[in-house]
Scaffold this motif. Structure first.
Motif, PDB file in Angstrom:
ATOM      1  N   PHE A 130      -9.650 -10.917  13.217  1.00 13.64           N
ATOM      2  CA  PHE A 130     -10.341 -10.695  14.489  1.00 13.64           C
ATOM      3  C   PHE A 130     -11.861 -10.762  14.348  1.00 13.64           C
ATOM      4  O   PHE A 130     -12.575 -10.598  15.336  1.00 13.64           O
ATOM      5  CB  PHE A 130      -9.949  -9.325  15.056  1.00 13.64           C
ATOM      6  N   THR A 131     -12.369 -10.976  13.142  1.00 11.32           N
ATOM      7  CA  THR A 131     -13.813 -11.024  12.944  1.00 11.32           C
ATOM      8  C   THR A 131     -14.364 -12.408  13.269  1.00 11.32           C
ATOM      9  O   THR A 131     -13.684 -13.420  13.100  1.00 11.32           O
ATOM     10  CB  THR A 131     -14.188 -10.653  11.499  1.00 11.32           C
ATOM     11  N   THR A 132     -15.597 -12.422  13.752  1.00 10.50           N
ATOM     12  CA  THR A 132     -16.308 -13.672  14.040  1.00 10.50           C
ATOM     13  C   THR A 132     -17.738 -13.535  13.531  1.00 10.50           C
ATOM     14  O   THR A 132     -18.172 -12.440  13.162  1.00 10.50           O
ATOM     15  CB  THR A 132     -16.322 -13.965  15.557  1.00 10.50           C
ATOM     16  N   ILE A 133     -18.463 -14.625  13.542  1.00 11.17           N
ATOM     17  CA  ILE A 133     -19.870 -14.608  13.138  1.00 11.17           C
ATOM     18  C   ILE A 133     -20.733 -14.682  14.395  1.00 11.17           C
ATOM     19  O   ILE A 133     -20.558 -15.557  15.236  1.00 11.17           O
ATOM     20  CB  ILE A 133     -20.196 -15.798  12.203  1.00 11.17           C
ATOM     21  N   ASN A 134     -21.658 -13.747  14.509  1.00 13.09           N
ATOM     22  CA  ASN A 134     -22.533 -13.732  15.685  1.00 13.09           C
ATOM     23  C   ASN A 134     -23.692 -14.721  15.514  1.00 13.09           C
ATOM     24  O   ASN A 134     -23.855 -15.310  14.438  1.00 13.09           O
ATOM     25  CB  ASN A 134     -23.036 -12.302  15.963  1.00 13.09           C
ATOM     26  N   PRO A 135     -24.513 -14.937  16.556  1.00  8.20           N
ATOM     27  CA  PRO A 135     -25.581 -15.942  16.500  1.00  8.20           C
ATOM     28  C   PRO A 135     -26.599 -15.751  15.380  1.00  8.20           C
ATOM     29  O   PRO A 135     -27.242 -16.715  14.957  1.00  8.20           O
ATOM     30  CB  PRO A 135     -26.256 -15.814  17.872  1.00  8.20           C
TER      31      PRO A 135
END
Length: 308
Positions: free
Chosen positions: A32-37
């Motif tokens: 469920f993790t993503t990389i932010n801007p």
């Protein structure tokens, strides 16, 4: 780790979420993790399952809760903000204990509206070792809380409030003595207003109202007739009956405008002392009120007299 916040100095989440540590404790979170801007790790907070998984990881990593889950459509509480309330209550109790935070199961806490998540007893017991009693009017919430307790082998008393209009009546028994009571009251005055609040959240997140988001909630969690001000007024009124059984009563207050009428209500109840404690979580400011019917010397005796 994510951005630092303005949480209580003892709050374990002041430095943000350590996703490396969280994923190590709960590998299921990684999906469920993503990389932010800016290149940091985060999750999609609009995704109900992602938020639930994050809570599960936080409770496991920081509060020794091996199992945690809630039924669908129940409020999924933000752990850092919720535990801030616990830390500030600990400071309040320390003010009547020679500035030393009281720790251990001799400290009794009553959580009104404990909910399916059981978030306050779980975090408060882990941080300070206090003994909690959780009360709720919803049988499904109590059942969920019982499952959490049983799985984690936790000694938390749970009581079903059978009369909707009652807050402390039926929750505090004749032999009880509590150092602190706490509550996160329903803040909307009607289901219509609760729905409008949800629509505003959808709009702020750029989502359509038909899409499922993490800020669910049952009727009892979101609204009651008269809203927050009437609920807390009833709480103050009933607290007078238990003035000698509870050291401090407290409740979150979502709307700052409600403080002035609550001041008048507390004055009419002839409380010995009351405090408004502000808490900051990033851009957001929240607060709770606390009141007591005991004089300073009585409060010190109460603290000393219930240590054994």
């Amino acid at each position: 780790m994510s951005t630092k916040t303005k949480l209580h100095p003892r709050n374990q989440h002041r430095e943000g979420y350590d996703f490396v540590r969280l994923v190590a404790q709960l590998p299921e979170l990684e999906a469920f993790t993503t990389i932010n801007p800016v290149g940091g790790t985060t999750i999609d907070f609009k995704d109900a399952l992602a938020v639930r998984m994050l809570n599960r990881a936080l409770l496991k990593t920081h509060y020794n809760v091996d199992f945690w889950d809630i039924p669908a459509d129940y409020l999924c509480p933000p752990i850092p903000g919720r535990v801030d309330y616990i830390h500030y209550l600990a400071d309040l109790l320390a003010s009547d204990n020679n500035q030393e935070i009281p720790r251990g199961p001799h400290v009794k806490a009553l959580d009104i509206g404990t909910g399916a998540s059981l978030v306050y007893p779980l975090t408060g017991q882990s941080e300070y070792g206090w003994h909690f009693t959780g009360v709720d009017i919803d049988p499904a919430a109590i059942k969920s809380a019982q499952q959490i307790c049983e799985f984690n082998k936790l000694k938390i008393n749970l009581r079903l409030q059978k009369v909707r209009e009652n807050i402390f009546r039926g929750a505090i028994e004749p032999h009880d003595a509590f150092h602190i009571t706490m509550c996160n009251p329903p803040f909307h005055a009607s289901m219509e207003r609760a729905n409008k609040g949800t629509e505003r959240k959808w709009s702020n997140l750029g989502k359509e109202p038909s899409e499922k988001l993490n800020f669910g909630g049952q009727n009892a969690e979101l609204w009651c007739p008269g809203g927050e001000i009437k609920f807390i007024a009833s709480m103050v009124n009933q607290s007078m009956e238990f003035a000698d059984q509870c050291l401090w009563f407290s409740s979150l207050v979502s709307k700052k405008d409600n403080l002035q009428p609550l001041h008048r209500i507390l004055k009419k109840a002839k409380v010995s002392d009351y405090k408004v404690v502000e808490m900051a979580q990033g851009q957001k400011t929240s607060r709770f009120i606390a009141w007591t019917y005991m004089k300073k010397n009585q409060r010190l005796s109460f603290m000393n007299g219930t240590r054994n």
